[in-house]
Design a protein around this motif. Sequence first.
Motif, PDB file in Angstrom:
ATOM      1  N   SER A  23       5.571 -44.343 -57.212  1.00 45.84           N
ATOM      2  CA  SER A  23       6.180 -45.663 -57.324  1.00 45.84           C
ATOM      3  C   SER A  23       6.083 -46.099 -58.783  1.00 45.84           C
ATOM      4  O   SER A  23       5.345 -45.498 -59.582  1.00 45.84           O
ATOM      5  N   ALA A  24       6.800 -47.153 -59.134  1.00 48.89           N
ATOM      6  CA  ALA A  24       6.705 -47.688 -60.496  1.00 48.89           C
ATOM      7  C   ALA A  24       5.269 -48.126 -60.785  1.00 48.89           C
ATOM      8  O   ALA A  24       4.764 -47.939 -61.900  1.00 48.89           O
ATOM      9  N   GLU A  25       4.606 -48.658 -59.779  1.00 48.92           N
ATOM     10  CA  GLU A  25       3.216 -49.097 -59.953  1.00 48.92           C
ATOM     11  C   GLU A  25       2.290 -47.906 -60.186  1.00 48.92           C
ATOM     12  O   GLU A  25       1.368 -47.978 -60.996  1.00 48.92           O
ATOM     13  N   ASP A  26       2.519 -46.798 -59.475  1.00 49.14           N
ATOM     14  CA  ASP A  26       1.737 -45.578 -59.694  1.00 49.14           C
ATOM     15  C   ASP A  26       1.889 -45.111 -61.135  1.00 49.14           C
ATOM     16  O   ASP A  26       0.912 -44.740 -61.789  1.00 49.14           O
TER      17      ASP A  26
ATOM     18  N   HIS B  56       2.852 -46.943 -63.728  1.00 47.75           N
ATOM     19  CA  HIS B  56       2.277 -47.953 -64.625  1.00 47.75           C
ATOM     20  C   HIS B  56       0.765 -47.780 -64.755  1.00 47.75           C
ATOM     21  O   HIS B  56       0.203 -47.949 -65.853  1.00 47.75           O
ATOM     22  N   ARG B  57       0.082 -47.433 -63.667  1.00 41.86           N
ATOM     23  CA  ARG B  57      -1.381 -47.233 -63.710  1.00 41.86           C
ATOM     24  C   ARG B  57      -1.775 -46.086 -64.636  1.00 41.86           C
ATOM     25  O   ARG B  57      -2.903 -46.043 -65.118  1.00 41.86           O
TER      26      ARG B  57
ATOM     27  N   THR C  52       3.877 -52.602 -70.362  1.00 34.20           N
ATOM     28  CA  THR C  52       4.054 -53.504 -69.227  1.00 34.20           C
ATOM     29  C   THR C  52       4.774 -52.807 -68.079  1.00 34.20           C
ATOM     30  O   THR C  52       5.469 -51.798 -68.272  1.00 34.20           O
ATOM     31  N   LEU C  53       4.639 -53.384 -66.898  1.00 29.48           N
ATOM     32  CA  LEU C  53       5.350 -52.876 -65.727  1.00 29.48           C
ATOM     33  C   LEU C  53       6.864 -53.023 -65.928  1.00 29.48           C
ATOM     34  O   LEU C  53       7.638 -52.158 -65.512  1.00 29.48           O
TER      35      LEU C  53
ATOM     36  N   VAL D 204       8.161 -50.071 -67.730  1.00 33.22           N
ATOM     37  CA  VAL D 204       8.270 -48.923 -66.818  1.00 33.22           C
ATOM     38  C   VAL D 204       9.561 -49.035 -66.017  1.00 33.22           C
ATOM     39  O   VAL D 204      10.352 -48.090 -65.962  1.00 33.22           O
ATOM     40  N   TYR D 205       9.802 -50.201 -65.415  1.00 31.98           N
ATOM     41  CA  TYR D 205      11.020 -50.388 -64.613  1.00 31.98           C
ATOM     42  C   TYR D 205      12.289 -50.201 -65.449  1.00 31.98           C
ATOM     43  O   TYR D 205      13.246 -49.562 -64.995  1.00 31.98           O
TER      44      TYR D 205
ATOM     45  N   SER E 239       9.668 -50.829 -51.665  1.00 31.96           N
ATOM     46  CA  SER E 239       9.516 -50.312 -53.018  1.00 31.96           C
ATOM     47  C   SER E 239      10.054 -48.888 -53.066  1.00 31.96           C
ATOM     48  O   SER E 239      10.008 -48.155 -52.093  1.00 31.96           O
TER      49      SER E 239
END
Length: 139
Positions: A35-38, A40-41, A48-49, A52-53, A74
């Motif tokens: 995911s985008a969050e994965d 980003h981590r 920033t997130l 990434v997006y 998501s």
Amino acid sequence: MEEKVKRTLKEHDLRITPQRVAILQAIFSAEVHLSAEDIHRQMPPYMTLATVYNNLKTFIQHEIINELSFGEGSSLYEVNRSPHYHVICEQCGMIVDFHYPVLDEVESVAAKWADFDIRGHHLEFYGTCTACQAKQQRA
């Protein structure tokens, strides 16, 4: 890996930035769909997130990666490789790539029947993975 990522960016006429290199390296080296969050981590704290997006959107537009939307709210991302399908566990959400000859004949029939210019298709199979089946049997 970094050279492969830079070559990919050059092939698609995209600027080579540290952010793009880092994001693509995360996706190219992943053994699972992210995911985008994965993603980003895995990035440096200054990224920033939103960055990434924005880069994911660019990579999708240039057909470097695929966005997988399965209705859970998501999206997940993967490298745009040869055509394939997905088997998805309804319990844990695990996704396994499933390679099978492209369904060209089905696309052709659909195009003729609907009078559409078909540009692609998605096919997903839903079920329960072995690990979740084992959990259910123990419960």
